[in-house]
Design a protein around this motif. Structure first.
Motif, PDB file in Angstrom:
ATOM      1  N   ASN A  47      -8.035  55.814  70.846  1.00  8.49           N
ATOM      2  CA  ASN A  47      -8.600  55.345  69.733  1.00  8.49           C
ATOM      3  C   ASN A  47      -9.953  56.223  69.301  1.00  8.49           C
ATOM      4  O   ASN A  47      -9.991  56.709  68.156  1.00  8.49           O
ATOM      5  N   ILE A  95      -7.720  52.816  62.257  1.00  4.92           N
ATOM      6  CA  ILE A  95      -9.057  53.473  62.792  1.00  4.92           C
ATOM      7  C   ILE A  95      -9.588  54.729  61.766  1.00  4.92           C
ATOM      8  O   ILE A  95     -10.695  54.958  61.989  1.00  4.92           O
ATOM      9  N   SER A 101     -13.023  53.665  65.299  1.00  5.14           N
ATOM     10  CA  SER A 101     -12.422  53.340  66.564  1.00  5.14           C
ATOM     11  C   SER A 101     -12.697  51.768  67.059  1.00  5.14           C
ATOM     12  O   SER A 101     -11.929  51.125  67.699  1.00  5.14           O
ATOM     13  N   SER A 136     -10.431  48.825  67.064  1.00  7.28           N
ATOM     14  CA  SER A 136      -9.954  48.190  68.344  1.00  7.28           C
ATOM     15  C   SER A 136     -10.408  46.773  68.679  1.00  7.28           C
ATOM     16  O   SER A 136      -9.477  46.072  69.394  1.00  7.28           O
ATOM     17  N   LYS A 159      -7.948  45.134  66.654  1.00  4.13           N
ATOM     18  CA  LYS A 159      -6.387  45.190  67.517  1.00  4.13           C
ATOM     19  C   LYS A 159      -6.136  43.999  68.718  1.00  4.13           C
ATOM     20  O   LYS A 159      -5.240  43.582  68.836  1.00  4.13           O
ATOM     21  N   THR A 193      -2.095  58.237  73.736  1.00  5.73           N
ATOM     22  CA  THR A 193      -1.191  56.954  73.262  1.00  5.73           C
ATOM     23  C   THR A 193       0.121  57.029  73.901  1.00  5.73           C
ATOM     24  O   THR A 193       0.602  55.869  74.148  1.00  5.73           O
ATOM     25  N   THR A 247     -13.177  51.717  74.612  1.00  4.17           N
ATOM     26  CA  THR A 247     -13.341  52.498  73.413  1.00  4.17           C
ATOM     27  C   THR A 247     -14.861  52.428  73.133  1.00  4.17           C
ATOM     28  O   THR A 247     -15.486  53.529  72.588  1.00  4.17           O
TER      29      THR A 247
END
Length: 325
Positions: free
Chosen positions: A18, A88, A93, A97, A100, A260, A290
């Motif tokens: 991220n 992002i 980030s 995040s 997410k 990732t 993150t």
């Protein structure tokens, strides 16, 4: 226990990815690294699949299992990943995040409704908290946009010389662009979370047919690559994101792709040992990684507000409730 450990390490990988994506792109970058990351995933998973087959045993492949993996690839390797990277790129980030975390909410809901996984007061409370954390972020954006609207109106009301009017027009254009970028960032984030959630459940079905997470990851990544290439034939913007992958080395995006890919492989390996909802919740700790990496290691200077920290904390507490439940 093995599934939980793999999920936790996957969360760390996702947290690194991220922040690396944010380091490697700006809101106006044509290439956000999504295609590169899928390529790297295909390469890593393919090498492991080949080595595993040569030195151990090849799994028994079934049409049904490959079909599940193909569908999972569409949802995760293409829709989920490309929309996450775009989120992002637009939001940063930390915000992306935190948003997410909705995939944990969606995954638990799918697990309860379709996989008959358990639901109790703790799980329900955790779901509410995760939803609330995302709502806080969206509310913050609405308030910011209203302030920008007031500034835009004040700027438009100014009637001065020509040079001043030019500055006003530039200011209004920047405000409108900022509002559009943030709105798209949240939309991409929600779609990504939903696609990942459905994809994880589909991948779990694939693992029940072909119990090889590396093969499944490879097939999913291959599907993602093919979709990227097909769409690039129709949309010039996709060509602009694919061509630099082979002509210009971007270290941050390359590192993000590796992180990732490792996260995906570890995540799908964890699904072999634990429930899909439990793995999704544990992996949601990537928001903490993150935050730490962004603030103290990579120092991405994202202008993180108190609301963002509050949303991240609430999301994590909610995730904890679901794990305990």
């Amino acid at each position: 226990m093995i599934g939980e450990i793999l999920a936790f390490v996957a969360a760390f990988s996702f947290g690194c990815a991220n922040v690396m994506v944010k380091k490697g792109v700006t809101p106006i970058s044509k290439n956000n690294g999504a295609f590169l990351s899928v390529l790297i995933t295909f390469g890593l998973a393919g090498i492991i699949t080949l080595a595993k087959g040569l030195f151990q045993d090849w799994p028994q492949y079934t049409t049904k299992g490959i079909g599940w993996y193909v569908l999972a690839g569409i949802l995760t390797a293409y829709i989920g990943r490309s929309f996450l990277f775009t989120s992002i790129q637009h939001l940063g980030s930390v915000r992306a995040s935190t948003l997410k975390r909705l995939n944990s909410l969606f995954t638990v809901m799918i697990g309860v409704l379709f996989l008959h996984e358990s639901m109790n007061l703790m799980v329900f409370s955790g779901m509410i908290m995760i939803f609330a954390s995302s709502s806080f972020l969206m509310y913050e954006t609405i308030i910011s946009n209203r302030r920008l609207q007031k500034n835009e109106t004040a700027a438009a009301n100014e009637t001065t010389v020509v040079n001043s009017k030019k500055n006003v027009n530039k200011s209004m254009l920047w405000i409108k662009r900022f509002k559009l970028i943030t709105s798209l960032g949240y939309m991409y984030g929600v779609v990504s979370a939903l696609a990942y959630s459905i994809g994880y459940v589909v991948r779990k079905e694939g693992l029940s047919e072909i119990p090889d997470p590396f093969f499944g990851t490879m097939i999913g990544a291959l599907v993602g690559i093919l979709i990227f290439l097909i769409i690039s034939l129709l949309k010039k913007t996709f060509q602009q994101s694919i061509v630099p992958t082979f002509t210009y080395f971007q270290p941050w995006l390359f590192a993000a792709g590796i992180a990732t890919s490792l996260g995906q492989i570890l995540y799908f390996s964890a699904l072999m040992f634990s429930d899909v909802s439990r793995v999704a919740i544990i992996t949601s700790t990537d928001v903490i990684f993150t935050l730490i990496l962004s603030a103290f290691i990579f120092k991405t200077h994202e202008g993180t507000t108190k609301t963002v920290y509050l949303a991240a904390i609430i999301a994590m507490i909610g995730a904890g409730f679901i794990v305990i439940g």
